[in-house]
Scaffold this active site. Structure first.
Site, PDB file in Angstrom:
ATOM      1  N   LYS A 236       0.804  -1.224   0.000  1.00 55.67           N
ATOM      2  CA  LYS A 236       0.000   0.000   0.000  1.00 55.67           C
ATOM      3  C   LYS A 236       0.841   1.280   0.000  1.00 55.67           C
ATOM      4  CE  LYS A 236      -4.178  -1.806   0.091  1.00 55.67           C
ATOM      5  NZ  LYS A 236      -5.130  -1.596  -1.019  1.00 55.67           N
TER       6      LYS A 236
ATOM      7  N   GLU B  42      -9.855   5.479   3.292  1.00 54.59           N
ATOM      8  CA  GLU B  42     -10.626   4.347   3.795  1.00 54.59           C
ATOM      9  C   GLU B  42      -9.676   3.177   3.994  1.00 54.59           C
ATOM     10  OE1 GLU B  42      -9.427   2.745   0.260  1.00 54.59           O
ATOM     11  OE2 GLU B  42     -10.129   4.805   0.556  1.00 54.59           O
TER      12      GLU B  42
ATOM     13  N   SER C 218       1.739  -9.885  -1.010  1.00 56.14           N
ATOM     14  CA  SER C 218       1.324  -8.480  -0.899  1.00 56.14           C
ATOM     15  C   SER C 218       1.498  -7.878   0.484  1.00 56.14           C
ATOM     16  CB  SER C 218      -0.143  -8.344  -1.326  1.00 56.14           C
ATOM     17  OG  SER C 218      -0.974  -9.184  -0.530  1.00 56.14           O
TER      18      SER C 218
END
Length: 404
Positions: A95, A117, A385
């Protein structure tokens, strides 16, 4: 039908991937989206922007992340598995790649406040991290359900100075947190930048997030060439919720027709139940959170509440680009249930000494799936990830249930 892809160049000028994408938003947000698109295209060609981003990715984020040959699981499976270690990026997941790019954009646009969010909390942590780095006010919307199951990441965000605002409606998960963030943005559009976490939402967000996350696939291609003496992987695998880590891994390979690409969704309690988050496997066309894509919905077009043991995959929509790539047959999307993901979580931890996120565990489970049809001589690259620290409470609770 598998249509032939020429040189891939989407989205088009209106932000569409064929019928998917677009800008389905209140009129008050159109100027903000147009400004964002203009600033983004300017930044893409701006040496100072690119230099600042590269510097932060390397020296603050820790890029490039390793491409690791997983020898023990490769030996067990009978084909070679390489893990792209996004879990080793600062904050513990992919991210940060997009958060850093977007925070520089927000700074150039003169925004004084950032909202975001989050579901699993990893995007919230990444956003709080970059806001702390630049000294910008940060507000994170998170569903009450996710706040309870991701207490570790909530504490991390608060340590970084972010204000957490719970979403208390609906399923109290990522969909509802996104609803609240959009309401905030409509009200405070002049002062606020919405730092969106996945490759979803109105144009230009799916394109922006994809482009910033494509560093994953760009590095992977270069590293794999070096490790294997100038060849491509046979297959790419990544988990898909909204789809940012997956599109970041896949995008640089879309024109490489011989590379098979697999996206793995959350089947929850099973595709035949009403407790899953397999949007591409079971959904159909609709509009959610500003763009058209596949959605999980009932016959009246009302969103059906999704379910996944993984908070980051617990979303009833998916990025518009994934929707398009499914339709043209370039990417094959499959689904893995909660139990399979839990088993894969424990499997990688024990076999390789790497504790994966529950999101990633869905992609890992695909490697062992009886219907994966992976040949014995294949070389497979999987996007790892994120790391699993945030999920240990969930894993502990699940193990307690099994032992009762």
């Amino acid at each position: 039908m598998n249509k032939k892809i020429k040189k891939y160049s989407l989205p088009d000028s209106s932000g569409h991937f064929d019928k998917y994408g677009g800008k389905y938003v209140p009129e008050t947000l159109i100027p903000a989206l147009n400004q964002l698109e203009k600033e983004y295209f300017k930044a893409k060609n701006q040496n100072s922007f690119q230099k600042e981003l590269r510097n932060l990715l390397e020296h603050f984020g820790g890029r490039e992340t390793p491409l690791y040959y997983a020898s023990r699981i490769s030996k067990e499976l009978g084909f070679e598995v390489f893990l792209k270690r996004e879990d080793l990026l600062h904050t513990g997941a992919h991210k940060l790649n997009s958060a850093l790019g977007q925070i520089i954009l927000a700074k150039q646009m003169g925004k004084k406040r950032i909202i975001a969010e989050t579901g699993a909390g990893q995007h919230g942590v990444a956003t709080a991290t970059v806001c702390a780095h630049f000294g910008i006010e940060c507000v994170i919307y998170m569903g009450e359900t996710d706040i309870k199951r991701q207490e570790f990441n909530v504490f991390r965000m608060e340590l970084l100075g972010a204000k957490i605002k719970p979403a208390t409606t609906g399923s109290k998960t990522l969909k509802d947190a996104t609803n609240e963030a959009i309401r905030d943005w409509v009200t405070n559009v002049e002062s606020t930048y919405y730092l969106l976490g996945s490759a979803v939402g109105p144009h230009p967000y799916p394109m922006i997030v994809r482009d910033f996350q494509s560093v994953i696939g760009i590095e992977t291609k270069k590293q794999f060439f070096k490790m294997t003496k100038s060849r491509l992987p046979d297959r790419l695998v990544a988990c898909v919720g909204g789809g940012s880590n997956a599109i970041g891994m896949f995008y640089p390979f879309l024109d490489d027709k011989k590379v098979k690409i697999i996206g793995v969704e959350a089947a929850g309690h099973g595709l035949d139940s009403d407790q899953h988050a397999a949007t591409l496997s079971k959904g159909n066309f609709g509009v959610l959170h500003g763009s058209a894509s596949y959605l999980i919905q009932d016959t009246n077009g009302q969103i059906t509440l999704p379910h996944s043991i993984s908070a980051g995959l617990d979303y009833p929509g998916v990025g518009p680009e994934h929707s398009y790539l499914k339709d043209i047959g370039r990417i094959n999307y499959v689904a893995v249930n909660d139990n399979e993901a839990l088993n894969a979580f424990k499997w990688l931890s024990e076999k390789e000494g790497i504790i994966p996120a529950l999101e990633t565990s869905h992609a890992l489970a695909y490697l062992k799936h009886k219907n994966s049809n992976i040949k014995k001589d294949e070389k497979v690259v999987l996007c790892l990830s994120g790391r699993g620290d945030k999920d240990l409470g969930i894993i502990f609770d699940e193990m307690e249930k099994i032992n009762e």
